[in-house]
Scaffold this motif. Structure first.
Motif, PDB file in Angstrom:
ATOM      1  N   ALA A 134     -10.287 -22.745  58.993  1.00  0.00           N
ATOM      2  CA  ALA A 134      -9.366 -21.684  59.415  1.00  0.00           C
ATOM      3  C   ALA A 134     -10.069 -20.330  59.478  1.00  0.00           C
ATOM      4  O   ALA A 134      -9.800 -19.521  60.368  1.00  0.00           O
ATOM      5  CB  ALA A 134      -8.173 -21.613  58.453  1.00  0.00           C
ATOM      6  N   LYS A 135     -10.988 -20.111  58.571  1.00  0.00           N
ATOM      7  CA  LYS A 135     -11.699 -18.836  58.527  1.00  0.00           C
ATOM      8  C   LYS A 135     -12.824 -18.750  59.556  1.00  0.00           C
ATOM      9  O   LYS A 135     -13.003 -17.719  60.187  1.00  0.00           O
ATOM     10  CB  LYS A 135     -12.269 -18.610  57.129  1.00  0.00           C
ATOM     11  N   TRP A 136     -13.579 -19.831  59.760  1.00  0.00           N
ATOM     12  CA  TRP A 136     -14.817 -19.751  60.530  1.00  0.00           C
ATOM     13  C   TRP A 136     -14.784 -20.394  61.910  1.00  0.00           C
ATOM     14  O   TRP A 136     -15.663 -20.109  62.727  1.00  0.00           O
ATOM     15  CB  TRP A 136     -15.965 -20.354  59.722  1.00  0.00           C
ATOM     16  N   ASP A 137     -13.842 -21.254  62.222  1.00  0.00           N
ATOM     17  CA  ASP A 137     -13.844 -21.912  63.532  1.00  0.00           C
ATOM     18  C   ASP A 137     -13.724 -20.924  64.692  1.00  0.00           C
ATOM     19  O   ASP A 137     -14.286 -21.161  65.757  1.00  0.00           O
ATOM     20  CB  ASP A 137     -12.738 -22.967  63.627  1.00  0.00           C
ATOM     21  N   GLY A 138     -13.031 -19.829  64.487  1.00  0.00           N
ATOM     22  CA  GLY A 138     -12.927 -18.828  65.549  1.00  0.00           C
ATOM     23  C   GLY A 138     -14.259 -18.161  65.848  1.00  0.00           C
ATOM     24  O   GLY A 138     -14.598 -17.892  67.000  1.00  0.00           O
ATOM     25  N   ALA A 139     -15.050 -17.902  64.825  1.00  0.00           N
ATOM     26  CA  ALA A 139     -16.354 -17.258  64.998  1.00  0.00           C
ATOM     27  C   ALA A 139     -17.405 -18.239  65.499  1.00  0.00           C
ATOM     28  O   ALA A 139     -18.355 -17.842  66.178  1.00  0.00           O
ATOM     29  CB  ALA A 139     -16.816 -16.660  63.663  1.00  0.00           C
ATOM     30  N   TYR A 140     -17.235 -19.519  65.177  1.00  0.00           N
ATOM     31  CA  TYR A 140     -18.219 -20.529  65.533  1.00  0.00           C
ATOM     32  C   TYR A 140     -17.556 -21.733  66.175  1.00  0.00           C
ATOM     33  O   TYR A 140     -17.430 -22.793  65.558  1.00  0.00           O
ATOM     34  CB  TYR A 140     -19.023 -20.958  64.296  1.00  0.00           C
ATOM     35  N   PRO A 141     -17.121 -21.583  67.429  1.00  0.00           N
ATOM     36  CA  PRO A 141     -16.544 -22.753  68.100  1.00  0.00           C
ATOM     37  C   PRO A 141     -17.603 -23.842  68.224  1.00  0.00           C
ATOM     38  O   PRO A 141     -18.795 -23.563  68.255  1.00  0.00           O
ATOM     39  CB  PRO A 141     -16.118 -22.214  69.461  1.00  0.00           C
TER      40      PRO A 141
END
Length: 153
Positions: A134-141
């Protein structure tokens, strides 16, 4: 790596430690082996000798071998203890994951990965993984990782 004097010269040598953990969770040092040198050139033949020695000394089986990516080691394990599950150690898994992370965010990502690996149950680990995603998937697709390739964090 340790410095060893051989034939009047000091050289770096890799010293490999094999630690066994029995079914009760007790750890034992099963042996120390000196490698060829600082280049980690040991391959399947070296590891086959190490594992065969362990088997000859009474190690009946290995259930899980936690290794750090040494060349030829998985093949040697398969040859001597074919039922063994081989996995990469957590430190090397995290290092591999951080290859996909921008340099300036590596400390934060590593800190957020830690609770996943420190979880005491599968359920807790899955919950921590969901929080991480939830925290990092947006920054690292999954399709773009700071130009370092593709794959999962």
């Amino acid at each position: 790596m340790v410095k060893i004097r051989e034939t009047g010269q000091v050289r770096n040598k890799a010293i490999y430690v094999v630690i066994g953990v029995n079914m009760q969770g007790n750890k034992d040092v099963l042996g120390l082996w000196a490698g060829a040198g600082g280049n980690h050139a040991e391959g399947a033949k070296f590891w086959l000798q190490v594992l065969t020695e362990l088997k000859n000394r009474g190690v009946a089986d290995m259930f899980i071998a936690c290794i750090d990516g040494l060349k030829g080691f998985p093949e040697a394990i398969e040859a001597v203890f074919p039922q063994t599950a081989v996995q990469l150690c957590i430190v090397h898994q995290i290092r591999g994951s951080l290859n996909y992370v921008c340099w300036k965010q590596r400390k934060a990502v590593a800190a957020d990965l830690k609770p996943i690996y420190q979880a005491s149950t599968v359920e807790e680990a899955e919950q921590r993984l969901e929080e991480f995603a939830a925290k990092w998937d947006g920054a690292y697709p999954r399709s773009a990782r700071c130009g370092a390739g593709t794959g999962n964090i």
